[in-house]
Motif scaffolding. Structure first.
Motif, PDB file in Angstrom:
ATOM      1  N   ALA A 195       0.851  -1.185   0.000  1.00 50.33           N
ATOM      2  CA  ALA A 195       0.000   0.000   0.000  1.00 50.33           C
ATOM      3  C   ALA A 195       0.886   1.234   0.000  1.00 50.33           C
ATOM      4  O   ALA A 195       1.841   1.323   0.771  1.00 50.33           O
ATOM      5  CB  ALA A 195      -0.920  -0.002   1.213  1.00 50.33           C
ATOM      6  N   LEU A 196       0.578   2.175  -0.894  1.00 44.83           N
ATOM      7  CA  LEU A 196       1.355   3.412  -1.008  1.00 44.83           C
ATOM      8  C   LEU A 196       0.772   4.479  -0.077  1.00 44.83           C
ATOM      9  O   LEU A 196      -0.423   4.781  -0.146  1.00 44.83           O
ATOM     10  CB  LEU A 196       1.303   3.915  -2.453  1.00 44.83           C
ATOM     11  CG  LEU A 196       1.851   5.328  -2.705  1.00 44.83           C
ATOM     12  CD1 LEU A 196       3.361   5.357  -2.535  1.00 44.83           C
ATOM     13  CD2 LEU A 196       1.466   5.823  -4.099  1.00 44.83           C
ATOM     14  N   ILE A 197       1.599   5.037   0.795  1.00 47.40           N
ATOM     15  CA  ILE A 197       1.138   6.146   1.635  1.00 47.40           C
ATOM     16  C   ILE A 197       1.244   7.438   0.829  1.00 47.40           C
ATOM     17  O   ILE A 197       2.333   7.816   0.413  1.00 47.40           O
ATOM     18  CB  ILE A 197       2.003   6.304   2.903  1.00 47.40           C
ATOM     19  CG1 ILE A 197       2.029   4.993   3.699  1.00 47.40           C
ATOM     20  CG2 ILE A 197       1.486   7.450   3.775  1.00 47.40           C
ATOM     21  CD1 ILE A 197       2.861   5.076   4.976  1.00 47.40           C
ATOM     22  N   PHE A 198       0.103   8.108   0.585  1.00 44.14           N
ATOM     23  CA  PHE A 198       0.199   9.381  -0.145  1.00 44.14           C
ATOM     24  C   PHE A 198      -0.071  10.576   0.752  1.00 44.14           C
ATOM     25  O   PHE A 198       0.106  11.716   0.357  1.00 44.14           O
ATOM     26  CB  PHE A 198      -0.695   9.396  -1.397  1.00 44.14           C
ATOM     27  CG  PHE A 198      -2.151   9.187  -1.130  1.00 44.14           C
ATOM     28  CD1 PHE A 198      -2.713   7.933  -1.227  1.00 44.14           C
ATOM     29  CD2 PHE A 198      -2.962  10.262  -0.774  1.00 44.14           C
ATOM     30  CE1 PHE A 198      -4.061   7.738  -0.971  1.00 44.14           C
ATOM     31  CE2 PHE A 198      -4.310  10.083  -0.524  1.00 44.14           C
ATOM     32  CZ  PHE A 198      -4.862   8.807  -0.616  1.00 44.14           C
ATOM     33  N   ASP A 199      -0.465  10.314   1.995  1.00 40.65           N
ATOM     34  CA  ASP A 199      -0.599  11.401   2.968  1.00 40.65           C
ATOM     35  C   ASP A 199      -0.789  10.773   4.341  1.00 40.65           C
ATOM     36  O   ASP A 199      -1.060   9.578   4.454  1.00 40.65           O
ATOM     37  CB  ASP A 199      -1.792  12.298   2.642  1.00 40.65           C
ATOM     38  CG  ASP A 199      -1.748  13.622   3.418  1.00 40.65           C
ATOM     39  OD1 ASP A 199      -0.671  13.952   3.960  1.00 40.65           O
ATOM     40  OD2 ASP A 199      -2.775  14.318   3.481  1.00 40.65           O
ATOM     41  N   SER A 200      -0.638  11.591   5.375  1.00 42.40           N
ATOM     42  CA  SER A 200      -0.930  11.073   6.697  1.00 42.40           C
ATOM     43  C   SER A 200      -1.329  12.245   7.575  1.00 42.40           C
ATOM     44  O   SER A 200      -1.039  13.392   7.244  1.00 42.40           O
ATOM     45  CB  SER A 200       0.286  10.375   7.288  1.00 42.40           C
ATOM     46  OG  SER A 200       1.334  11.291   7.473  1.00 42.40           O
ATOM     47  N   TYR A 201      -2.043  11.953   8.639  1.00 45.47           N
ATOM     48  CA  TYR A 201      -2.337  13.031   9.561  1.00 45.47           C
ATOM     49  C   TYR A 201      -2.486  12.479  10.971  1.00 45.47           C
ATOM     50  O   TYR A 201      -2.677  11.272  11.159  1.00 45.47           O
ATOM     51  CB  TYR A 201      -3.556  13.831   9.088  1.00 45.47           C
ATOM     52  CG  TYR A 201      -4.873  13.448   9.698  1.00 45.47           C
ATOM     53  CD1 TYR A 201      -5.552  12.326   9.254  1.00 45.47           C
ATOM     54  CD2 TYR A 201      -5.434  14.221  10.721  1.00 45.47           C
ATOM     55  CE1 TYR A 201      -6.765  11.978   9.805  1.00 45.47           C
ATOM     56  CE2 TYR A 201      -6.650  13.876  11.280  1.00 45.47           C
ATOM     57  CZ  TYR A 201      -7.315  12.760  10.821  1.00 45.47           C
ATOM     58  OH  TYR A 201      -8.508  12.425  11.377  1.00 45.47           O
ATOM     59  N   ALA A 208      -1.248   8.407  14.383  1.00 40.31           N
ATOM     60  CA  ALA A 208      -0.964   8.826  13.006  1.00 40.31           C
ATOM     61  C   ALA A 208      -1.694   7.886  12.047  1.00 40.31           C
ATOM     62  O   ALA A 208      -1.567   6.677  12.129  1.00 40.31           O
ATOM     63  CB  ALA A 208       0.532   8.799  12.740  1.00 40.31           C
ATOM     64  N   ILE A 209      -2.469   8.489  11.143  1.00 36.09           N
ATOM     65  CA  ILE A 209      -3.275   7.715  10.208  1.00 36.09           C
ATOM     66  C   ILE A 209      -2.689   7.843   8.818  1.00 36.09           C
ATOM     67  O   ILE A 209      -2.406   8.949   8.356  1.00 36.09           O
ATOM     68  CB  ILE A 209      -4.728   8.245  10.218  1.00 36.09           C
ATOM     69  CG1 ILE A 209      -5.348   7.956  11.586  1.00 36.09           C
ATOM     70  CG2 ILE A 209      -5.548   7.622   9.099  1.00 36.09           C
ATOM     71  CD1 ILE A 209      -6.748   8.488  11.737  1.00 36.09           C
TER      72      ILE A 209
END
Ligand code: GTP
Length: 598
Positions: A195-201, A208-209
């Motif tokens: 799975a590619l992480i393209f953002d997080s918050y 952290a999501i």
């Protein structure tokens, strides 16, 4: 069959060409939100973004669309930030999609920033749907824009959609085109998770999501996952989708866009571009293209009131929870006391952080001139990466210094070519070439030291071209350069916070301008104040702030106590925004006023 009914896409557009408006229309058309809920634009939710009218944070949205072919589709819109500081994040959101809507303003045509993002989309083999927006405007010229798309980007524009996002014209056609012209994801549920992480918050309860595009495999609550760049493992507490709020689902599978929560304490462990895999059954290779983003622009941030030091630290820590690219470390300045040296992706990122600190955390700040990272090669063979001019070693210890260079592309109407050449030359730019993209517009390429554009290059470019030129840059590398440290002395005392590193050819001019500006912004005192600029011990410019002739209080006739009080009160208030340097009080603006070169 499930995967055939998914479409993952992004919108590529220049600032103000109507990306958010179109996104809102798509959401409205798929009835995700009632008209009333639409009051606010959904995608740009941060206050600051709204005020500046730019998209900073990516927010994905899942839309359910019933196509004319009778089938139901899941459309995932992944938003991309439009500004040059965030190019890497754009490239990751593009990598998470199969298609892109290229939105071009029918009255403006293509801009440099759009071009950079379209090239990114082409590199990733995305299906591109050209959309010409704002056709409701009288000055709209869709045929001209079509030709531009074909000439500049080199993709056919015959079947470009003509829409008005504002008036709601052509929206249905956009949704149909997404289904028809964008390929469904091609992934394999049976392979190990990728799975590619393209953002997080950062969420206070869930940690952290990661916002992800699942490429292969699947992921559900209880799975053990591994971050491929760091090898760190976590247990999944929740997976879900953006509807548009975060709603838990049973599992995410190949082709899906969604989020993964795993009680991760720090957004630094959910790096954009990283690949999440299964800890038990890991993929052999990560998805391509991961790179650790490094800050390019640095400045010192100090509380105007020394008492606020701890508050400033708290605020920076809180901002960092959601912003893995913000870095800071404690720093002390003889002039400004205790504060922090902070690193940012670029100037806009820096301004946003400063504004949020002042606005959301109610802090009064003094900020020093922004600088870049220099590579200092010492005579003893050591190489120093220097982000704070005050730490430059003695001249005798330095063999040579290198500075970062960026490749810049500037797109402009032909009439401003001369002006831009002058400006770029003035900023030590090396002209590489110029292409006519049509009769009246050119694309100019330059190598420019980053140091020269972090001041007011954007502003200067905009004001000299009446806003018609657009600009984009990326780091190219380091190059040896003849740089010196310019120090400022006020009333004979060196003010470390005002030191800067400057090219030798520019140093006299900069010294003169800085001393002039400072002279104008330092109020008169009871004594005369020399303002000097120096290289080492050599003074190269000097101005003088003249002394006040009389004590201000002398103006109040002896007896009038209330008036005297009022005056003292006023002075005290003025003082709050002053820094005491030796015997001299310097207003905060003085530290910023030296940044304007033009
Ligand atoms: P960023 O979020 O900064 O990337 O900007 P954006 O591309 O999202 O632009 P936005 O949707 O905020 O639109 C910019 C301006 O153009 C707004 O004032 C819109 O109301 C206006 N606008 C958008 N679409 C249309 C349109 O079809 N016709 C007209 N006349 N104006 C439009």
């Amino acid at each position: 069959d499930r995967i055939k009914h998914i479409r993952n896409f992004c919108i590529v557009a220049h600032i103000d060409h109507g990306k958010s408006t179109l996104a809102d229309r798509l959401i409205e058309k798929t009835n995700l939100l009632s008209q009333r809920e639409m009051e606010k634009q959904v995608l740009d939710s941060m206050d600051l973004e709204k005020e500046r009218g730019i998209t900073i944070k990516l927010t994905p949205v899942r839309l359910i669309y019933n196509s004319k072919n009778g089938e139901e589709y899941e459309l995932n819109l992944i938003d991309t930030p439009g500004h040059v500081d965030f190019t890497y994040e754009v490239s990751r959101s593009i990598a998470a999609c199969e298609g892109a809507l290229l939105v071009v303003d029918a009255t403006q045509g293509i801009e440099a920033q759009t071009l950079a993002n379209v090239y990114l989309a082409l590199e990733h083999d995305l299906d591109i749907i050209p959309i010409i927006n704002k056709i409701d405007l009288p000055s709209a010229d869709p045929d001209f824009v079509k030709k531009e798309i074909e000439d500049i980007i080199g993709i056919p524009a015959d079947d470009a959609l003509l829409i008005s996002a504002k008036m709601g014209i052509g929206i249905e056609e956009v949704l149909e085109a997404i289904v028809e012209r964008i390929a469904p994801p091609s992934g394999d549920e049976n392979l190990p998770l990728k799975a590619l992480i393209f953002d997080s918050y950062y969420d206070n309860y869930k940690g952290a999501i990661s916002f992800v595009r699942v490429v292969d495999g699947n992921c559900r609550q209880g799975d053990r996952i591994k971050m491929m760049s760091s090898g760190k493992e976590f247990e999944v507490t929740e997976v879900g989708k953006f509807i548009p709020n975060l709603i838990p689902v049973k599992e995410l599978k190949a082709g899906d866009v969604g989020y993964i929560a795993a009680s991760i304490k720090n957004v630094k462990d959910t790096r954009v571009g990283d690949t999440i895999t299964s800890a038990e059954n890991p993929a052999e290779t990560p998805l391509p293209g991961y790179k650790k983003v490094t800050p390019m622009v640095f400045c010192g941030i100090y509380p105007a009131d020394g008492q606020d030091y701890e508050n400033l630290r708290d605020a920076l820590e809180k901002l960092q929870l959601n912003d893995a690219s913000l870095v800071f470390e404690p720093d002390t300045s003889a002039a400004l006391g205790f504060g922090f040296r902070c690193g940012f992706l670029g100037l806009l990122h820096m301004e946003i952080v400063q504004e949020r600190l002042e606005r959301e955390y109610n802090l009064d700040l003094v900020t020093t001139a922004p600088g870049v990272i220099y590579k200092v090669y010492k005579t003893n063979g050591e190489v120093l990466e220097l982000n704070n001019p005050s730490n430059l070693p003695e001249l005798t210890e330095i063999d040579h210094v290198e500075e970062p260079i960026v490749s810049a592309s500037i797109m402009t109407p032909t009439e401003y070519v001369g002006t831009i050449m002058e400006l770029s030359q003035d900023r030590r730019g090396v002209f590489l070439g110029m292409e006519y993209i049509e009769q009246t517009r050119v694309l100019m390429r330059y190598d420019i030291p980053l140091n020269e554009i972090i001041y007011d290059f954007f502003d200067a470019l905009k004001s000299r071209t009446k806003g018609y030129a657009s600009f984009d840059y990326e780091l190219k590398g380091y190059k040896e350069s003849n740089l010196v440290k310019l120090d400022i002395l006020i009333n004979g005392e060196k003010v470390d916070a005002l030191s800067m590193i400057v090219h030798k050819d520019k140093v006299n001019e900069r010294a003169r301008k800085m001393t002039e500006r400072l002279k104008d912004s330092i109020p008169r005192h009871l004594f005369e104040i020399p303002v000097q600029a120096a290289i080492g011990s050599k003074i190269i410019a000097r101005e003088t702030v003249k002394a006040l002739r009389k004590n201000v209080l002398a103006k109040c006739y002896g007896g009038d106590i209330t008036r005297k009080k009022k005056l003292l009160e006023k002075q005290k208030e003025g003082k709050k925004r002053m820094r005491q340097i030796g015997k001299v009080e310097i207003p905060q603006e003085a530290f910023m006023s030296i940044l304007k070169l033009d």
